[in-house]
Design a protein around this motif. Structure first.
Motif, PDB file in Angstrom:
ATOM      1  N   LYS A  28      31.146  33.191  40.920  1.00 25.33           N
ATOM      2  CA  LYS A  28      31.945  34.119  41.723  1.00 25.33           C
ATOM      3  C   LYS A  28      33.239  34.491  40.998  1.00 25.33           C
ATOM      4  O   LYS A  28      34.127  35.072  41.587  1.00 25.33           O
ATOM      5  CB  LYS A  28      32.269  33.505  43.086  1.00 25.33           C
ATOM      6  N   ALA A  29      33.326  34.166  39.726  1.00 26.40           N
ATOM      7  CA  ALA A  29      34.564  34.342  38.965  1.00 26.40           C
ATOM      8  C   ALA A  29      34.478  35.485  37.957  1.00 26.40           C
ATOM      9  O   ALA A  29      34.989  35.385  36.854  1.00 26.40           O
ATOM     10  CB  ALA A  29      34.910  33.043  38.247  1.00 26.40           C
ATOM     11  N   PHE A  30      33.805  36.557  38.339  1.00 29.03           N
ATOM     12  CA  PHE A  30      33.666  37.701  37.434  1.00 29.03           C
ATOM     13  C   PHE A  30      34.509  38.866  37.919  1.00 29.03           C
ATOM     14  O   PHE A  30      34.952  38.905  39.072  1.00 29.03           O
ATOM     15  CB  PHE A  30      32.194  38.117  37.314  1.00 29.03           C
ATOM     16  N   GLN A  31      34.716  39.811  37.016  1.00 26.98           N
ATOM     17  CA  GLN A  31      35.507  40.999  37.314  1.00 26.98           C
ATOM     18  C   GLN A  31      34.607  42.223  37.205  1.00 26.98           C
ATOM     19  O   GLN A  31      33.907  42.399  36.215  1.00 26.98           O
ATOM     20  CB  GLN A  31      36.657  41.102  36.296  1.00 26.98           C
ATOM     21  N   GLY A  32      34.624  43.055  38.249  1.00 25.44           N
ATOM     22  CA  GLY A  32      33.882  44.308  38.212  1.00 25.44           C
ATOM     23  C   GLY A  32      34.824  45.466  37.960  1.00 25.44           C
ATOM     24  O   GLY A  32      35.990  45.279  37.597  1.00 25.44           O
ATOM     25  N   ARG A  33      34.348  46.671  38.160  1.00 31.00           N
ATOM     26  CA  ARG A  33      35.195  47.856  37.980  1.00 31.00           C
ATOM     27  C   ARG A  33      36.324  47.891  39.000  1.00 31.00           C
ATOM     28  O   ARG A  33      37.414  48.348  38.715  1.00 31.00           O
ATOM     29  CB  ARG A  33      34.360  49.122  38.150  1.00 31.00           C
ATOM     30  N   ASN A  34      36.025  47.448  40.225  1.00 29.99           N
ATOM     31  CA  ASN A  34      36.967  47.581  41.343  1.00 29.99           C
ATOM     32  C   ASN A  34      37.447  46.248  41.891  1.00 29.99           C
ATOM     33  O   ASN A  34      37.742  46.137  43.067  1.00 29.99           O
ATOM     34  CB  ASN A  34      36.307  48.377  42.476  1.00 29.99           C
ATOM     35  N   LEU A  56      33.592  45.511  27.501  1.00 27.18           N
ATOM     36  CA  LEU A  56      34.065  44.790  28.684  1.00 27.18           C
ATOM     37  C   LEU A  56      35.114  43.766  28.246  1.00 27.18           C
ATOM     38  O   LEU A  56      35.386  43.611  27.056  1.00 27.18           O
ATOM     39  CB  LEU A  56      32.888  44.112  29.392  1.00 27.18           C
ATOM     40  N   MET A  57      35.682  43.071  29.214  1.00 25.35           N
ATOM     41  CA  MET A  57      36.730  42.091  28.899  1.00 25.35           C
ATOM     42  C   MET A  57      36.242  41.013  27.936  1.00 25.35           C
ATOM     43  O   MET A  57      37.021  40.460  27.171  1.00 25.35           O
ATOM     44  CB  MET A  57      37.260  41.449  30.186  1.00 25.35           C
ATOM     45  N   THR A  58      34.949  40.723  27.967  1.00 24.37           N
ATOM     46  CA  THR A  58      34.398  39.657  27.121  1.00 24.37           C
ATOM     47  C   THR A  58      33.693  40.204  25.888  1.00 24.37           C
ATOM     48  O   THR A  58      32.930  39.491  25.254  1.00 24.37           O
ATOM     49  CB  THR A  58      33.422  38.790  27.940  1.00 24.37           C
ATOM     50  N   GLY A  59      33.918  41.475  25.556  1.00 22.31           N
ATOM     51  CA  GLY A  59      33.336  42.034  24.342  1.00 22.31           C
ATOM     52  C   GLY A  59      32.348  43.153  24.633  1.00 22.31           C
ATOM     53  O   GLY A  59      32.202  43.610  25.765  1.00 22.31           O
TER      54      GLY A  59
END
Length: 106
Positions: A28-34, A56-59
């Motif tokens: 549950k610790a991910f980042q989406g567009r919004n 993305l943030m991770t490449g």
């Protein structure tokens, strides 16, 4: 005797189509567009759009947007390919944005 309650589900926020099982949440610790997003091992009742490369943030990843198959609301994306070795675990998994899904049977 207790009533039978089905599995805990996540549904499309727009039309309540079932799109994922709570048991398939990986993180549950991910980042989406919004905002916040969940990583799922499986998703259902969705359509997968065309693949594209996204930074993305991770490449760099090859991803495809996923939409509800009933109302076509974009819910997140599917990781098709990760280019960095540490990100390979995401391949074939789904990001569903918290703001686009609702809990059912909780």
């Amino acid at each position: 005797m207790a009533e039978f309650v089905g599995p805990r589900l996540y549904s499309c926020c727009n039309c309540r189509n079932h799109v994922a099982l709570h048991d398939d949440v990986i993180s549950k610790a991910f980042q989406g567009r919004n905002g916040r997003a969940f990583l799922f091992s499986h998703a259902m009742n969705i359509t997968v759009g065309p693949k594209e490369n996204r930074q993305l943030m991770t490449g760099l990843h090859t991803v495809a947007d996923v939409s509800c198959c009933d109302c076509h609301e974009v819910l997140g994306w599917k990781y098709e390919r990760a280019y960095e070795e540490t990100q390979k675990y995401k391949e074939g998994k789904f990001i569903l944005e918290k703001s686009k899904i609702v809990k059912e049977n909780w």
